[in-house]
Scaffold this motif. Structure first.
Motif, short mmCIF file in Angstrom:
data_model
loop_
_atom_site.label_atom_id
_atom_site.label_comp_id
_atom_site.label_asym_id
_atom_site.label_seq_id
_atom_site.Cartn_x
_atom_site.Cartn_y
_atom_site.Cartn_z
N VAL A 16 -15.91 3.19 7.08
CA VAL A 16 -16.31 2.45 8.27
C VAL A 16 -17.16 1.26 7.85
CG1 VAL A 16 -17.52 2.58 10.49
CG2 VAL A 16 -16.29 4.58 9.62
N GLY A 17 -16.99 0.13 8.54
CA GLY A 17 -17.76 -1.07 8.24
C GLY A 17 -16.94 -2.32 8.52
N LEU A 18 -17.59 -3.47 8.41
CA LEU A 18 -16.91 -4.74 8.66
C LEU A 18 -15.94 -5.10 7.55
CD1 LEU A 18 -19.85 -6.85 10.12
CD2 LEU A 18 -18.06 -5.61 11.35
N ASP A 19 -16.00 -4.40 6.42
CA ASP A 19 -15.00 -4.52 5.36
C ASP A 19 -14.63 -3.13 4.88
OD1 ASP A 19 -13.26 -5.55 3.52
OD2 ASP A 19 -14.79 -6.22 2.10
N GLY A 20 -14.45 -2.22 5.84
CA GLY A 20 -14.18 -0.83 5.52
C GLY A 20 -12.71 -0.53 5.35
N LEU A 21 -12.45 0.66 4.85
CA LEU A 21 -11.07 1.09 4.62
C LEU A 21 -10.32 1.24 5.94
CD1 LEU A 21 -9.06 1.96 2.45
CD2 LEU A 21 -9.94 4.29 2.64
N LEU A 22 -11.02 1.69 6.98
CA LEU A 22 -10.38 1.86 8.28
C LEU A 22 -9.89 0.53 8.83
CD1 LEU A 22 -9.67 3.88 10.50
CD2 LEU A 22 -11.92 3.46 11.52
N LEU A 23 -10.68 -0.52 8.65
CA LEU A 23 -10.27 -1.85 9.11
C LEU A 23 -8.98 -2.30 8.43
CD1 LEU A 23 -10.79 -4.63 10.53
CD2 LEU A 23 -12.13 -5.25 8.50
N ALA A 24 -8.90 -2.12 7.11
CA ALA A 24 -7.70 -2.51 6.37
C ALA A 24 -6.48 -1.72 6.83
CB ALA A 24 -7.93 -2.33 4.87
N LEU A 25 -6.66 -0.43 7.07
CA LEU A 25 -5.54 0.40 7.52
C LEU A 25 -5.06 -0.02 8.91
CD1 LEU A 25 -6.69 3.94 6.28
CD2 LEU A 25 -5.00 2.41 5.25
N VAL A 26 -6.00 -0.35 9.79
CA VAL A 26 -5.62 -0.81 11.14
C VAL A 26 -4.82 -2.11 11.04
CG1 VAL A 26 -6.51 -1.73 13.31
CG2 VAL A 26 -7.50 0.35 12.34
N CYS A 27 -5.25 -3.03 10.19
CA CYS A 27 -4.53 -4.29 10.00
C CYS A 27 -3.13 -4.04 9.44
CB CYS A 27 -5.31 -5.22 9.06
SG CYS A 27 -6.85 -5.85 9.76
N ALA A 28 -3.02 -3.12 8.49
CA ALA A 28 -1.72 -2.80 7.90
C ALA A 28 -0.78 -2.20 8.94
CB ALA A 28 -1.89 -1.85 6.72
N VAL A 29 -1.29 -1.28 9.75
CA VAL A 29 -0.47 -0.66 10.80
C VAL A 29 -0.03 -1.72 11.81
CG1 VAL A 29 -0.53 0.94 12.75
CG2 VAL A 29 -1.47 1.63 10.54
N PHE A 30 -0.93 -2.63 12.16
CA PHE A 30 -0.60 -3.69 13.12
C PHE A 30 0.54 -4.56 12.59
CE2 PHE A 30 -1.49 -8.16 14.42
CZ PHE A 30 -1.16 -8.03 15.77
N ILE A 31 0.49 -4.93 11.31
CA ILE A 31 1.55 -5.76 10.74
C ILE A 31 2.88 -5.02 10.69
CG2 ILE A 31 2.32 -6.87 8.59
CD1 ILE A 31 -0.55 -7.72 8.12
N VAL A 32 2.85 -3.72 10.36
CA VAL A 32 4.08 -2.93 10.32
C VAL A 32 4.70 -2.84 11.72
CG1 VAL A 32 5.03 -0.63 9.93
CG2 VAL A 32 3.45 -1.61 8.28
N GLY A 37 -10.64 -6.27 1.98
CA GLY A 37 -9.58 -5.35 2.38
C GLY A 37 -8.50 -6.02 3.21
N VAL A 38 -8.90 -6.99 4.05
CA VAL A 38 -7.94 -7.74 4.86
C VAL A 38 -7.06 -8.61 3.98
CG1 VAL A 38 -7.71 -9.49 6.66
CG2 VAL A 38 -9.41 -7.69 6.90
N LEU A 39 -7.66 -9.26 2.98
CA LEU A 39 -6.86 -10.02 2.01
C LEU A 39 -5.88 -9.12 1.28
CD1 LEU A 39 -9.48 -12.42 0.34
CD2 LEU A 39 -7.70 -13.02 1.97
N GLY A 40 -6.33 -7.92 0.96
CA GLY A 40 -5.46 -6.96 0.29
C GLY A 40 -4.24 -6.61 1.12
N VAL A 41 -4.41 -6.49 2.42
CA VAL A 41 -3.28 -6.17 3.30
C VAL A 41 -2.25 -7.30 3.28
CG1 VAL A 41 -2.62 -5.84 5.72
CG2 VAL A 41 -4.63 -4.66 4.80
N LEU A 42 -2.70 -8.55 3.37
CA LEU A 42 -1.77 -9.69 3.32
C LEU A 42 -1.04 -9.73 1.98
CD1 LEU A 42 -3.99 -12.47 4.95
CD2 LEU A 42 -2.14 -11.19 6.03
N LEU A 43 -1.76 -9.48 0.89
CA LEU A 43 -1.14 -9.51 -0.44
C LEU A 43 -0.16 -8.35 -0.62
CD1 LEU A 43 -1.02 -10.78 -3.26
CD2 LEU A 43 -2.97 -9.36 -3.91
N LEU A 44 -0.46 -7.20 -0.01
CA LEU A 44 0.41 -6.03 -0.12
C LEU A 44 1.81 -6.32 0.41
CD1 LEU A 44 0.88 -2.98 -0.65
CD2 LEU A 44 -0.04 -2.56 1.64
#
Length: 469
Positions: free
Chosen positions: A185-201, A394-401
């Motif tokens: 949890v946090g403004l750069d947390g793992l949950l935020l990155a996962l939510v962004c990844a799910v949204f893109i999928v 983590g958000v940058l990581g999602v775009l790169l993934l």
């Protein structure tokens, strides 16, 4: 009766009837307009974000660790983006040279900005010579497709694995090192990155094929037999698939960067950074060539020219993107920009795949990105690094993934087990050996051995049949 020349009408010289352009100029202008024309406004805007997962971490790391002039880099890469978009008419990316960046970060003070620029100039000079002499075209024709696919697969998987590292672990870009596990949890947390990844999928699915298959009907029913609510569900799916997912995720990252440190806006200065000519000593030329250019040249040759041209022909078969022109443009970019401290750049198959994944279909996509970079470079300059340093990694990581996965999927067209064998061997060696050049050499050797084995086998079979006859 004599008439004054001033009495004769001269329509071509009036403001309402300007002198028409020559045939060549008119054709060129029309081609540029077509190349920069948006296919779909929101999709092109979304596609422009597809390359930022690679661009931001590398440029930010060099800015923090080596005092790279971020403002100058933004201005020059903006010009590169606009010109390549107008020239090629497809989302041709402009990416930092990764091997040179890795050497600069890992070598401490012994490899500074002069060495980085020397390495970029040497690499680009070699690519420029290969292009203008026509040798690049010969190299492109001789390299087997499975080897090219192996390089693409290894680069795509490398991007994806780096992205997962960005998502799972804390990052120190100034030292190019990973820290502890990222908090959930946090403004750069793992949950935020996962939510962004799910949204893109949910928005993009697996790519264009899954969205353009024409399967809008539910359960094969259509017309008068359509079930109640099926039309509403189709409309909802159409709305969701039209959302600019990468653009929304990037805007979210910008907002969170400001929330994480509100005072960062006051710390940024208005105005461009001063542009200065970089002084390169003999020692810097030597270090840049040996430590930077030699490792970078095979990667640029394979991924920035050959793999890019192959991928562009797969994605945009109607476009003419030759290895000669790509090699020359990479050379010209850095033979100019590096003298003023702009980060050495090239094209990249990963960036092209990422921008295509998120909707980039024209040169207008990268030209729009270039315009945004130009504005930021002129208005904020190097002080923009203070904001980027707060951007959720983590958000940058999602775009790169997703960019990495899209590039890796280009290798799915192998027609035989033998081709797949060469491709996978090339990819495996490239990943484990951390060198596309080593994987390339191994792939070429194995390809030649298999060809020789097949020739020997065919000769043996023909000899056997001849004796039986």
């Amino acid at each position: 009766m004599y008439q004054s020349p001033s009495m004769e009408p001269q329509p071509c010289q009036t403001m309402d009837n300007p002198k028409p352009l020559s045939g060549f100029a008119a054709t060129t202008l029309q081609k540029v307009r077509n190349n920069l024309a948006f296919r779909s406004k929101w999709l092109e805007v979304n596609g422009a974000m597809g390359d930022l997962g690679t661009y931001i971490p590398i440029v930010l790391a060099l800015t923090l660790a080596k005092d790279l002039n971020l403002g100058t880099t933004l201005i020059f890469t903006a010009i590169y983006n606009i010109l390549t978009g107008a020239l090629y008419g497809l989302p041709m990316p402009v990416q930092p040279m990764k091997s040179i960046a890795a050497v600069a970060i890992s070598n401490g003070s012994s490899f500074g900005i002069p060495e980085v620029m020397a390495a970029g100039i040497c690499t680009s000079g070699a690519l420029f010579l290969l292009g203008v002499t026509g040798l690049m075209e010969t190299v492109y024709r001789l390299i087997p497709l499975p080897v090219v696919r192996g390089v693409q697969l290894s680069q795509g998987l490398s991007f994806a694995m780096t992205a997962v590292k960005y998502i799972r672990k804390e990052q120190d870009f100034s030292k190019s090192k990973s820290g502890g596990e990222r908090h959930w949890v946090g403004l750069d947390g793992l949950l935020l990155a996962l939510v962004c990844a799910v949204f893109i999928v949910v928005v993009n699915g697996a790519g264009e094929e899954s969205r353009g298959g024409g399967s809008d009907d539910d359960g094969g029913l259509g017309g008068d037999e359509e079930r109640p609510g099926a039309r509403r569900r189709r409309r909802l799916r159409r709305i969701i698939s039209s959302l600019p997912s990468a653009f929304i995720v990037f805007l979210l990252g910008v907002v969170l960067a400001i929330v994480r440190r509100p005072h960062v806006l006051k710390e940024m200065k208005i105005g461009p950074s001063p542009i200065k000519v970089v002084k390169i000593s003999k020692h810097a030329w030597k270090e840049g060539f040996i430590k930077g250019a030699i490792p970078q040249l095979p990667l640029s040759l394979l991924n920035s020219v050959i793999a890019v041209c192959k991928l562009s022909s797969d994605l945009f078969p109607e476009k003419n993107c030759s290895v000669t022109s790509v090699s020359v443009t990479v050379g010209l970019m850095n033979l100019v920009g590096c003298w003023f401290g702009a980060m050495p750049c090239c094209h990249g198959a990963g960036g092209l795949a990422g921008q295509y994944k998120f909707g980039g279909r024209s040169g207008g996509c990268v030209a729009l990105l270039g315009a945004a970079k130009l504005v930021l470079g002129l208005v904020l300059g190097s002080s923009l690094a203070k904001l980027l340093n707060q951007f959720p990694v983590g958000v940058l990581g999602v775009l790169l993934l997703f960019a990495g996965i899209e590039l890796a999927m280009a290798s799915r067209d192998m027609a035989s087990k033998e081709e797949s064998f060469v491709m996978l061997l090339c990819a495996a060696v490239s990943l484990v050996g951390s060198s596309a050049a080593i994987g390339f050499v191994c792939g070429i050797i194995v390809h030649l051995l298999l060809r020789l084995r097949n020739m020997t086998k065919d000769q043996s079979c023909s000899t056997t049949f001849g004796n039986q006859a």
